[in-house]
Design a protein around this motif. Structure first.
Motif, PDB file in Angstrom:
ATOM      1  N   PRO A   1       0.827  -1.205   0.000  1.00 51.00           N
ATOM      2  CA  PRO A   1       0.000   0.000   0.000  1.00 51.00           C
ATOM      3  C   PRO A   1       0.858   1.250   0.000  1.00 51.00           C
ATOM      4  CG  PRO A   1      -0.495  -1.427   1.884  1.00 51.00           C
ATOM      5  CD  PRO A   1       0.624  -2.037   1.131  1.00 51.00           C
ATOM      6  N   LEU A   2       0.466   2.229  -0.779  1.00 48.92           N
ATOM      7  CA  LEU A   2       1.224   3.468  -0.863  1.00 48.92           C
ATOM      8  C   LEU A   2       0.785   4.484   0.174  1.00 48.92           C
ATOM      9  CD1 LEU A   2       1.149   3.842  -4.734  1.00 48.92           C
ATOM     10  CD2 LEU A   2       2.961   2.887  -3.321  1.00 48.92           C
ATOM     11  N   TYR A   3      -0.505   4.546   0.446  1.00 47.44           N
ATOM     12  CA  TYR A   3      -1.049   5.558   1.341  1.00 47.44           C
ATOM     13  C   TYR A   3      -1.936   4.896   2.377  1.00 47.44           C
ATOM     14  CZ  TYR A   3       0.132   8.474  -2.662  1.00 47.44           C
ATOM     15  OH  TYR A   3       0.787   9.073  -3.683  1.00 47.44           O
ATOM     16  N   SER A   4      -1.982   5.504   3.542  1.00 46.20           N
ATOM     17  CA  SER A   4      -2.980   5.084   4.511  1.00 46.20           C
ATOM     18  C   SER A   4      -3.920   6.256   4.702  1.00 46.20           C
ATOM     19  CB  SER A   4      -2.343   4.684   5.841  1.00 46.20           C
ATOM     20  OG  SER A   4      -1.762   5.799   6.463  1.00 46.20           O
ATOM     21  N   SER A   5      -5.169   5.970   4.940  1.00 48.93           N
ATOM     22  CA  SER A   5      -6.172   7.002   5.105  1.00 48.93           C
ATOM     23  C   SER A   5      -7.018   6.680   6.315  1.00 48.93           C
ATOM     24  CB  SER A   5      -7.075   7.087   3.873  1.00 48.93           C
ATOM     25  OG  SER A   5      -6.310   7.324   2.725  1.00 48.93           O
ATOM     26  N   ALA A   6      -7.484   7.715   6.971  1.00 48.07           N
ATOM     27  CA  ALA A   6      -8.380   7.537   8.107  1.00 48.07           C
ATOM     28  C   ALA A   6      -9.538   8.500   7.953  1.00 48.07           C
ATOM     29  CB  ALA A   6      -7.643   7.810   9.417  1.00 48.07           C
ATOM     30  N   ALA A   7     -10.734   8.007   8.168  1.00 52.02           N
ATOM     31  CA  ALA A   7     -11.929   8.849   8.175  1.00 52.02           C
ATOM     32  C   ALA A   7     -12.430   8.878   9.608  1.00 52.02           C
ATOM     33  CB  ALA A   7     -13.004   8.284   7.253  1.00 52.02           C
ATOM     34  N   SER A   8     -12.814  10.042  10.068  1.00 55.55           N
ATOM     35  CA  SER A   8     -13.319  10.126  11.435  1.00 55.55           C
ATOM     36  C   SER A   8     -14.697  10.757  11.437  1.00 55.55           C
ATOM     37  CB  SER A   8     -12.371  10.932  12.318  1.00 55.55           C
ATOM     38  OG  SER A   8     -12.245  12.254  11.844  1.00 55.55           O
ATOM     39  N   ASP A   9     -15.569  10.212  12.260  1.00 60.35           N
ATOM     40  CA  ASP A   9     -16.913  10.735  12.466  1.00 60.35           C
ATOM     41  C   ASP A   9     -16.796  11.771  13.576  1.00 60.35           C
ATOM     42  OD1 ASP A   9     -19.481  11.188  13.494  1.00 60.35           O
ATOM     43  OD2 ASP A   9     -20.162   9.202  12.897  1.00 60.35           O
ATOM     44  N   VAL A  10     -17.019  13.050  13.248  1.00 57.84           N
ATOM     45  CA  VAL A  10     -16.780  14.113  14.220  1.00 57.84           C
ATOM     46  C   VAL A  10     -17.766  14.082  15.381  1.00 57.84           C
ATOM     47  CG1 VAL A  10     -15.639  15.653  12.594  1.00 57.84           C
ATOM     48  CG2 VAL A  10     -18.115  15.787  12.861  1.00 57.84           C
ATOM     49  N   TYR A  11     -18.910  13.445  15.205  1.00 66.74           N
ATOM     50  CA  TYR A  11     -19.901  13.417  16.274  1.00 66.74           C
ATOM     51  C   TYR A  11     -19.728  12.225  17.206  1.00 66.74           C
ATOM     52  CZ  TYR A  11     -22.001  16.962  13.377  1.00 66.74           C
ATOM     53  OH  TYR A  11     -22.193  18.080  12.634  1.00 66.74           O
ATOM     54  N   LYS A  12     -19.396  11.069  16.642  1.00 68.56           N
ATOM     55  CA  LYS A  12     -19.267   9.855  17.449  1.00 68.56           C
ATOM     56  C   LYS A  12     -17.832   9.548  17.813  1.00 68.56           C
ATOM     57  CE  LYS A  12     -23.380   7.803  15.497  1.00 68.56           C
ATOM     58  NZ  LYS A  12     -23.918   6.717  14.686  1.00 68.56           N
ATOM     59  N   ARG A  13     -16.893  10.338  17.310  1.00 66.95           N
ATOM     60  CA  ARG A  13     -15.467  10.132  17.565  1.00 66.95           C
ATOM     61  C   ARG A  13     -15.013   8.733  17.162  1.00 66.95           C
ATOM     62  NH1 ARG A  13     -13.343  14.325  21.203  1.00 66.95           N
ATOM     63  NH2 ARG A  13     -15.070  15.699  21.638  1.00 66.95           N
TER      64      ARG A  13
ATOM     65  N   GLY B   1     -17.709  14.178   8.462  1.00 70.70           N
ATOM     66  CA  GLY B   1     -16.447  13.872   9.129  1.00 70.70           C
ATOM     67  C   GLY B   1     -15.262  14.382   8.353  1.00 70.70           C
ATOM     68  N   SER B   2     -14.103  13.868   8.704  1.00 69.83           N
ATOM     69  CA  SER B   2     -12.837  14.278   8.109  1.00 69.83           C
ATOM     70  C   SER B   2     -12.120  13.071   7.535  1.00 69.83           C
ATOM     71  CB  SER B   2     -11.933  14.923   9.165  1.00 69.83           C
ATOM     72  OG  SER B   2     -12.556  16.041   9.738  1.00 69.83           O
ATOM     73  N   VAL B   3     -11.279  13.324   6.542  1.00 70.78           N
ATOM     74  CA  VAL B   3     -10.392  12.303   6.002  1.00 70.78           C
ATOM     75  C   VAL B   3      -8.968  12.828   6.088  1.00 70.78           C
ATOM     76  CG1 VAL B   3      -9.663  11.072   3.915  1.00 70.78           C
ATOM     77  CG2 VAL B   3     -12.091  11.252   4.457  1.00 70.78           C
ATOM     78  N   ILE B   4      -8.068  12.006   6.599  1.00 72.68           N
ATOM     79  CA  ILE B   4      -6.645  12.344   6.669  1.00 72.68           C
ATOM     80  C   ILE B   4      -5.904  11.338   5.796  1.00 72.68           C
ATOM     81  CG2 ILE B   4      -4.619  12.621   8.141  1.00 72.68           C
ATOM     82  CD1 ILE B   4      -6.633  13.004  10.484  1.00 72.68           C
ATOM     83  N   ILE B   5      -5.097  11.845   4.865  1.00 77.44           N
ATOM     84  CA  ILE B   5      -4.319  10.986   3.979  1.00 77.44           C
ATOM     85  C   ILE B   5      -2.856  11.102   4.377  1.00 77.44           C
ATOM     86  CG2 ILE B   5      -3.640  10.553   1.589  1.00 77.44           C
ATOM     87  CD1 ILE B   5      -6.339  11.843   0.802  1.00 77.44           C
TER      88      ILE B   5
ATOM     89  N   ARG C   1      -2.467  15.210   4.505  1.00 77.94           N
ATOM     90  CA  ARG C   1      -3.496  16.127   3.998  1.00 77.94           C
ATOM     91  C   ARG C   1      -4.798  15.797   4.705  1.00 77.94           C
ATOM     92  NH1 ARG C   1      -3.445  18.325  -1.332  1.00 77.94           N
ATOM     93  NH2 ARG C   1      -5.427  19.203  -0.696  1.00 77.94           N
ATOM     94  N   THR C   2      -5.518  16.822   5.137  1.00 80.12           N
ATOM     95  CA  THR C   2      -6.785  16.648   5.844  1.00 80.12           C
ATOM     96  C   THR C   2      -7.901  17.332   5.075  1.00 80.12           C
ATOM     97  OG1 THR C   2      -5.631  16.606   7.968  1.00 80.12           O
ATOM     98  CG2 THR C   2      -7.995  17.061   8.022  1.00 80.12           C
ATOM     99  N   PHE C   3      -9.026  16.648   4.960  1.00 82.19           N
ATOM    100  CA  PHE C   3     -10.234  17.196   4.349  1.00 82.19           C
ATOM    101  C   PHE C   3     -11.328  17.132   5.405  1.00 82.19           C
ATOM    102  CE2 PHE C   3      -7.614  15.587   0.998  1.00 82.19           C
ATOM    103  CZ  PHE C   3      -7.714  16.545   0.009  1.00 82.19           C
ATOM    104  N   ASP C   4     -11.812  18.281   5.839  1.00 78.84           N
ATOM    105  CA  ASP C   4     -12.836  18.356   6.880  1.00 78.84           C
ATOM    106  C   ASP C   4     -14.211  18.603   6.271  1.00 78.84           C
ATOM    107  OD1 ASP C   4     -11.067  18.100   9.104  1.00 78.84           O
ATOM    108  OD2 ASP C   4     -10.463  20.178   8.831  1.00 78.84           O
ATOM    109  N   GLY C   5     -15.236  18.262   7.042  1.00 81.15           N
ATOM    110  CA  GLY C   5     -16.607  18.583   6.666  1.00 81.15           C
ATOM    111  C   GLY C   5     -17.153  17.763   5.508  1.00 81.15           C
ATOM    112  N   LEU C   6     -16.652  16.535   5.317  1.00 80.80           N
ATOM    113  CA  LEU C   6     -17.145  15.689   4.229  1.00 80.80           C
ATOM    114  C   LEU C   6     -18.431  14.994   4.653  1.00 80.80           C
ATOM    115  CD1 LEU C   6     -13.799  14.086   3.067  1.00 80.80           C
ATOM    116  CD2 LEU C   6     -15.033  15.968   2.009  1.00 80.80           C
ATOM    117  N   ASP C   7     -19.438  15.054   3.805  1.00 79.11           N
ATOM    118  CA  ASP C   7     -20.727  14.427   4.069  1.00 79.11           C
ATOM    119  C   ASP C   7     -20.760  13.072   3.369  1.00 79.11           C
ATOM    120  OD1 ASP C   7     -23.357  13.682   4.358  1.00 79.11           O
ATOM    121  OD2 ASP C   7     -24.190  15.474   3.414  1.00 79.11           O
TER     122      ASP C   7
END
Length: 75
Positions: free
Chosen positions: A1-13, A36-40, A48-54
Motif C-alpha cells: 500500500p502506498l497511502y494510509s487514510s483515516a476517516a473520522s466521524d466528528v460526532y461519534k469520535r 467527518g474528516s479524512v486524513i491521507i 493532507r486533511t479534508f474536513d466537513g465531508l458528508d
C-alpha cells in the motif's frame, strides 16, 4: 500500500481506516451517513486533511497531491 487514510466521524469520535491500492486509490466501505474528516498519510510526505465531508453525498476527493516532508539540514 502506498497511502494510509483515516476517516473520522466528528460526532461519534469513531475512526475508520483503509489503505490505497497500487494506483493510490482508496475507498471506505459501509460508512454511516455522517459528516467527518479524512486524513491521507504517506511515508515521507506531509499529511493532507479534508474536513466537513458528508458521507451521504459519496464525496470524491479526486487527485490529492502530497508535499514531501521537509528534511532538516545540518551544518
Amino acid at each position: 500500500p502506498l497511502y494510509s487514510s483515516a476517516a473520522s466521524d466528528v460526532y461519534k469520535r469513531q475512526v475508520y481506516e483503509t489503505v490505497s491500492d497500487d494506483f493510490g486509490d482508496f475507498w471506505f466501505k459501509d460508512l454511516p451517513e455522517t459528516t467527518g474528516s479524512v486524513i491521507i498519510r504517506a511515508q515521507g510526505y506531509q499529511p493532507r486533511t479534508f474536513d466537513g465531508l458528508d458521507t451521504a453525498q459519496c464525496p470524491n476527493l479526486g487527485d490529492v497531491p502530497l508535499e514531501k516532508e521537509q528534511v532538516p539540514h545540518c551544518g
